[in-house]
Design an enzyme around this catalytic site. Structure first.
Site, mmCIF file in Angstrom:
data_model
loop_
_atom_site.group_PDB
_atom_site.id
_atom_site.type_symbol
_atom_site.label_atom_id
_atom_site.label_comp_id
_atom_site.label_asym_id
_atom_site.label_seq_id
_atom_site.Cartn_x
_atom_site.Cartn_y
_atom_site.Cartn_z
ATOM 1 N N GLU A 246 3.874 -6.028 -7.184
ATOM 2 C CA GLU A 246 4.877 -6.349 -6.159
ATOM 3 C C GLU A 246 5.690 -5.115 -5.789
ATOM 4 O O GLU A 246 6.080 -4.942 -4.616
ATOM 5 C CB GLU A 246 5.804 -7.463 -6.654
ATOM 6 C CG GLU A 246 5.127 -8.819 -6.794
ATOM 7 C CD GLU A 246 4.529 -9.298 -5.477
ATOM 8 O OE1 GLU A 246 5.173 -9.126 -4.424
ATOM 9 O OE2 GLU A 246 3.401 -9.845 -5.501
ATOM 10 N N SER B 256 -9.535 9.814 -11.757
ATOM 11 C CA SER B 256 -10.003 8.893 -10.715
ATOM 12 C C SER B 256 -11.510 8.935 -10.463
ATOM 13 O O SER B 256 -12.135 7.893 -10.299
ATOM 14 C CB SER B 256 -9.259 9.161 -9.400
ATOM 15 O OG SER B 256 -8.043 8.459 -9.383
ATOM 16 N N HIS C 137 -9.370 -5.152 -6.299
ATOM 17 C CA HIS C 137 -9.725 -3.933 -7.035
ATOM 18 C C HIS C 137 -8.487 -3.069 -7.265
ATOM 19 O O HIS C 137 -8.272 -2.542 -8.357
ATOM 20 C CB HIS C 137 -10.763 -3.128 -6.254
ATOM 21 C CG HIS C 137 -11.045 -1.787 -6.850
ATOM 22 N ND1 HIS C 137 -11.765 -1.623 -8.007
ATOM 23 C CD2 HIS C 137 -10.672 -0.538 -6.444
ATOM 24 C CE1 HIS C 137 -11.838 -0.342 -8.297
ATOM 25 N NE2 HIS C 137 -11.188 0.340 -7.370
ATOM 26 N N SER C 138 -7.670 -2.919 -6.252
ATOM 27 C CA SER C 138 -6.427 -2.156 -6.339
ATOM 28 C C SER C 138 -5.544 -2.589 -5.178
ATOM 29 O O SER C 138 -5.903 -3.480 -4.396
ATOM 30 C CB SER C 138 -6.707 -0.644 -6.260
ATOM 31 O OG SER C 138 -7.116 -0.287 -4.948
#
Length: 462
Positions: free
Chosen positions: A134, A219, A348-349
């Site tokens: 959030e 990443s 996923h993200s």
């Protein structure tokens, strides 16, 4: 060859130690093998000749094995058959979806404190995800990835030793949480503030902790897998009684680094555990479009690695296989591959909207019917180690603690601008010095575009 034959007889007559070498090679059954062994014995070579296999007798009523060194476990057949698949690899589990034990012999004998700690970490991770997801949607942090539906992997952290080295991908927050990474450290990293252990250089959720033996997350997919093999080989050479745990998803297993890493680990006997979270989707690509074989586990078998498939929503199944895999790695230097079958409930993200490639009903059905947190809670309640009152109190308490850490982290300034240039090389190179000087000139020329008051030292050390 006749000369070698004579050489054997002459040397074996005069030098008993040579005859002993021939006995070591087991060469007296066949003249050709004797001649081959002469060459090795006289030249002091200490490797075994693959030609030995050529002359082994076939045992009656058994299949004749091949003699080629590339596949010594194969056998000859007169039936031509192309093989596309083998029997499906089973999925090991301890608890069913309702938290009931399938076989009492598989139930781990653990204390109430141990089990409750795992469950509390699962709840903490769940609440942490909710708050930080959030926060990203409100623009307070730049990026986030949740663990919804995959919280049971914390059982793998419980099956390791604290000195075992972890190479994560980017959904292993629970491993760090179990090892003692604090709420403040989570928040500081996601805010990239001056307290961040990574000095603000990484995207959120790319954690790392030297103290907790958790290598910093990168990443690019799969880069950590061959690194894990190398680190495990280093532990082996140093004589340490620890292993490496390497986490990744089934999408990362489509990268070449995955295959190189497994082959290195197998041939070099590296004490490493490869833990694949097969959650069904590599971002938006479903598993059915990624590969045709029997999941990821079948690849481990192909590389000669001890392999197991496990119910990734079952905490105790994951715990059991991790402990067993660690024993193989540490005591026998045998790498293992664990494929944990699960389902990614969240996107996923924060850069992804999974409703574009799967239905909301599918997600809700998984969340309702096979929730790892509910499954484990049912088990705890059957033991009288947990109840609704304790659940409510803990959720209220942990939410308050997370929000307090969140509030503190938000107030800290960013690291010093100079951290951009530190730790890149042992000593700053000419191009690094030039870049630093250019940035200083830009800031002086356009001061309004660089809010230095938000950074530690306000750029004065630049």
């Amino acid at each position: 060859m006749a000369g070698l034959h004579g050489l054997y007889h002459s040397h074996s007559t005069r030098k008993p130690e040579i005859r002993q070498k021939f006995k070591h090679f087991g060469v007296f059954r066949n003249l050709k093998c004797v001649k081959q062994a002469v060459f090795f014995a006289l030249h002091g070579r200490r490797f075994i000749s693959t030609s030995r296999i050529l002359y082994q007798e076939t045992i009656k009523n058994e299949r004749e094995k091949v003699h080629f060194p590339g596949a010594t476990e194969s056998y000859f057949t007169n039936k031509m058959q192309f093989i596309q698949s083998i029997d499906p690899i089973p999925t090991y589990r301890v608890m069913d979806r309702q938290g009931k034990i399938d076989d009492p012999l598989n139930e781990p004998q653990v204390t109430e404190e141990f089990a409750v700690k795992i469950y509390k970490d699962m709840i903490t991770l769940n609440v942490l995800d909710l708050i930080l997801y959030e926060a990203q949607r409100q623009g307070r942090i730049s990026f986030y990835m949740t663990n919804y539906g995959e919280e049971a992997y914390i059982g793998s952290a419980a099956g390791l030793d604290s000195e075992d080295v972890v190479f994560g991908q980017y959904r292993e927050s629970g491993v760090l949480l179990y090892r003692g990474f604090t709420l403040d450290e989570f928040m500081d990293q996601c805010y990239s503030n001056e307290k961040d252990l990574g000095k603000g250089r990484q995207m959120p959720v790319h954690y790392g902790s030297k103290k907790l033996n958790f290598q910093t997350i990168s990443s690019p997919l799969a880069t950590q897998i061959p690194q894990a093999s190398g680190a495990a080989y280093s532990l082996k050479m140093a004589g340490q009684k620890n292993c490496v745990m390497c986490y990744f998803g089934e999408g990362a297993a489509s990268e070449g680094d995955f295959h190189a890493a497994l082959n290195i680990a197998a041939t070099m006997k590296c004490p490493v555990i490869f833990f694949c979270r097969n959650n069904g989707f590599a971002i938006s690509t479903p598993a059915l479009e990624q590969y045709k074989g029997d999941g990821i586990a079948s690849r481990g078998i192909g590389y000669g690695i001890d392999t197991i498939r496990v119910d990734g929503n079952d905490v105790w199944a994951i715990y059991n296989v991790t402990k067993a895999a660690r024993k193989l790695a540490v005591e026998e230097h045998r790498p293992t591959l664990i494929e944990a079958m699960t389902y990614r409930i969240g996107h996923h993200s924060t850069s992804d909207d999974s409703s574009a490639y799967r239905s909301k009903k599918e997600v809700e059905d998984w969340k309702r019917l096979d929730n790892p947190i509910i499954r484990f809670r049912n088990w705890l309640e059957d033991k009288n180690w947990w109840n609704e009152k304790v659940e409510s109190e803990f959720r209220t308490l942990i939410r308050k603690e997370i929000l307090n850490a969140f509030s503190k982290a938000e107030k800290y300034r960013k690291p010093s601008i100079t951290e951009l240039f530190n730790d890149v090389y042992d000593h700053p190179t000419p191009n690094i010095i030039a870049q630093r000087q250019k940035l200083k000139q830009l800031i002086e020329k356009y001061p309004k575009n660089y809010p230095l008051e938000n950074f530690r030292n306000e750029g004065k050390d630049l």
